[in-house]
Design a protein around this motif. Structure first.
Motif, PDB file in Angstrom:
ATOM      1  N   ALA A   1       0.744  -1.285  -0.061  1.00  0.00           N
ATOM      2  CA  ALA A   1      -0.050   0.171  -0.127  1.00  0.00           C
ATOM      3  C   ALA A   1       0.788   1.154  -0.171  1.00  0.00           C
ATOM      4  N   LYS A   2       1.920   1.398   0.671  1.00  0.00           N
ATOM      5  CA  LYS A   2       2.951   2.343   0.874  1.00  0.00           C
ATOM      6  C   LYS A   2       3.326   2.474  -0.618  1.00  0.00           C
ATOM      7  N   ILE A   3       3.956   1.516  -1.146  1.00  0.00           N
ATOM      8  CA  ILE A   3       4.360   1.764  -2.548  1.00  0.00           C
ATOM      9  C   ILE A   3       3.704   2.120  -3.570  1.00  0.00           C
ATOM     10  N   GLU A   4       2.358   1.829  -3.678  1.00  0.00           N
ATOM     11  CA  GLU A   4       1.284   2.087  -4.687  1.00  0.00           C
ATOM     12  C   GLU A   4       0.803   3.358  -4.238  1.00  0.00           C
ATOM     13  N   GLY A   5       0.865   3.787  -3.024  1.00  0.00           N
ATOM     14  CA  GLY A   5       0.216   5.133  -2.653  1.00  0.00           C
ATOM     15  C   GLY A   5      -1.166   4.992  -2.331  1.00  0.00           C
ATOM     16  N   THR A   6      -1.754   3.839  -2.010  1.00  0.00           N
ATOM     17  CA  THR A   6      -3.111   3.486  -1.919  1.00  0.00           C
ATOM     18  C   THR A   6      -3.365   3.719  -0.253  1.00  0.00           C
ATOM     19  N   GLU A   7      -4.683   3.391   0.109  1.00  0.00           N
ATOM     20  CA  GLU A   7      -4.921   3.596   1.424  1.00  0.00           C
ATOM     21  C   GLU A   7      -4.496   2.594   2.255  1.00  0.00           C
ATOM     22  N   LEU A   8      -3.965   2.778   3.381  1.00  0.00           N
ATOM     23  CA  LEU A   8      -3.505   1.696   4.215  1.00  0.00           C
ATOM     24  C   LEU A   8      -4.473   0.925   4.880  1.00  0.00           C
ATOM     25  N   PRO A   9      -4.290  -0.422   5.056  1.00  0.00           N
ATOM     26  CA  PRO A   9      -5.139  -1.648   5.538  1.00  0.00           C
ATOM     27  C   PRO A   9      -5.827  -1.056   6.973  1.00  0.00           C
ATOM     28  N   ALA A  10      -6.904  -1.190   7.287  1.00  0.00           N
ATOM     29  CA  ALA A  10      -7.619  -0.610   8.551  1.00  0.00           C
ATOM     30  C   ALA A  10      -7.255  -1.303   9.542  1.00  0.00           C
ATOM     31  N   PRO A  11      -7.049  -1.062  10.762  1.00  0.00           N
ATOM     32  CA  PRO A  11      -6.498  -1.824  11.708  1.00  0.00           C
ATOM     33  C   PRO A  11      -7.710  -2.743  12.330  1.00  0.00           C
TER      34      PRO A  11
END
Length: 340
Positions: free
Chosen positions: A221-231
């Protein structure tokens, strides 16, 4: 198989050329230390404490430190020349029942393989003899500058060598045991036993390293710039009422909570079951309640019929239009009888 040690397996007067290879691999997530200001990697350099000189690996030797802080140099040649028969031989000195081995003492597993075609027959002989006797062989061997206590046991078509902790390396469990007297009621024990039965046998092949998967998803997600997984939500908690927690757990495991037969009791926090455990429990409950013979066929037929009618109504139900057509046909039939 990449060999990490080679030598002989000594079984009485029988000597079997063997080699060791790792029986396991790890998917543990590794992280690099970085400088937060510019993300540069943190490097470690080995230096001499006397002159602060940075050393290359070829300049570094080993020494044994005595209790009075004296350093005694020990070279690779010194270690190879040690008068140890276990340096190139796994010496079998006795046998144990497999059930008598304490799991706490087990350490690293290795595959033990014949080192040459000539070793195949004595290797298979030892494997079959151990399997027939239900025993594991115990011996010692030296590897990586240490002598190891080892257990050799059959597993399918191979011999597995598992290093053991030395007896004096095992810590006493007394410090981990509950302090004081603890009373367990028959009802508490009964409910705990019911919960064990409801959850059923664990299928180790179905377990996955969810932490590693979560880290990989986070990095992606960090590499693709997408929303981070929800905790995920907090699934832990302090159990206030042990009986209530046990009963709620049993209800949930057997599907009682879904049928209105139970649920999470007040005053207790119960860890939610995994989807796999819930699926297994639901399957068990369905199997227990399923009708047999003709009743099962009847129930299946009713379910199929209901599925076909859907929201329009039950099969065979007459609509107003059908009723009018039936009434008109009956009137025509009566007219024909009178005129005839």
């Amino acid at each position: 198989m990449r060999s990490v040690w080679s030598g002989n397996l000594a079984f009485g007067l029988v000597s079997i050329p063997v080699k060791l290879g790792s029986a396991v691999s790890s998917h543990k997530i590794g992280f690099r230390q970085v400088h937060e200001a510019d993300q540069g990697r943190v490097r470690y350099q080995k230096t001499c404490e006397l002159d602060d000189q940075v050393l290359e690996s070829g300049e570094i030797g080993r020494a044994f430190e005595t209790p009075d802080d004296e350093l005694v140099e020990v070279t690779d040649a010194d270690l190879k020349a040690l008068p140890l028969p276990t340096a190139k031989t796994i010496e079998i000195s006795g046998f144990l029942d497999l059930a008598a081995i304490d799991a706490v003492q087990l350490d690293t597993p290795y595959f033990l393989a014949p080192a040459s075609p000539a070793a195949d027959k004595p290797y298979v002989l030892m494997r079959e003899a151990l399997a027939k006797a239900g025993k594991a062989a115990v011996g010692k061997f030296a590897m990586r500058n240490s002598e190891h206590l080892a257990l050799v046991r059959p597993r399918d078509d191979v011999l597995v060598l598992q290093t053991l902790r030395w007896p004096d390396e095992l810590n006493s469990p007394s410090d981990a045991a509950p302090k004081g007297k603890v009373s367990i009621s028959d009802n508490e024990l009964r409910l705990a036993d019911t919960l064990i039965d409801a959850l059923g046998e664990a299928d180790l092949d179905s377990y996955q390293d969810e932490y590693a998967q979560a880290v990989e998803a986070l990095v992606a997600a960090k590499i693709e710039g997408t929303e981070l997984p929800a905790p995920s939500g907090d699934r832990g908690g302090k159990v206030v009422d042990l009986m209530a927690a046990l009963q709620a757990s049993v209800d949930q495991a057997t599907g009682g909570a879904e049928d209105g037969e139970g649920g999470e009791a007040p005053g207790a926090t119960v860890t939610q079951l995994s989807a796999q455990s819930r699926k297994k429990a639901t399957a068990k409950k369905t199997a227990r309640k399923a009708p047999a013979g003709k009743s099962a066929a009847k129930a299946a037929s009713a379910r199929t019929s209901t599925g076909r009618t859907g929201a329009a109504g039950k099969a065979g139900e007459k609509t107003p239009a059908k009723k009018a057509a039936t009434k008109k046909a009956a009137a025509k039939k009566a007219t024909r009888r009178r005129t005839g």
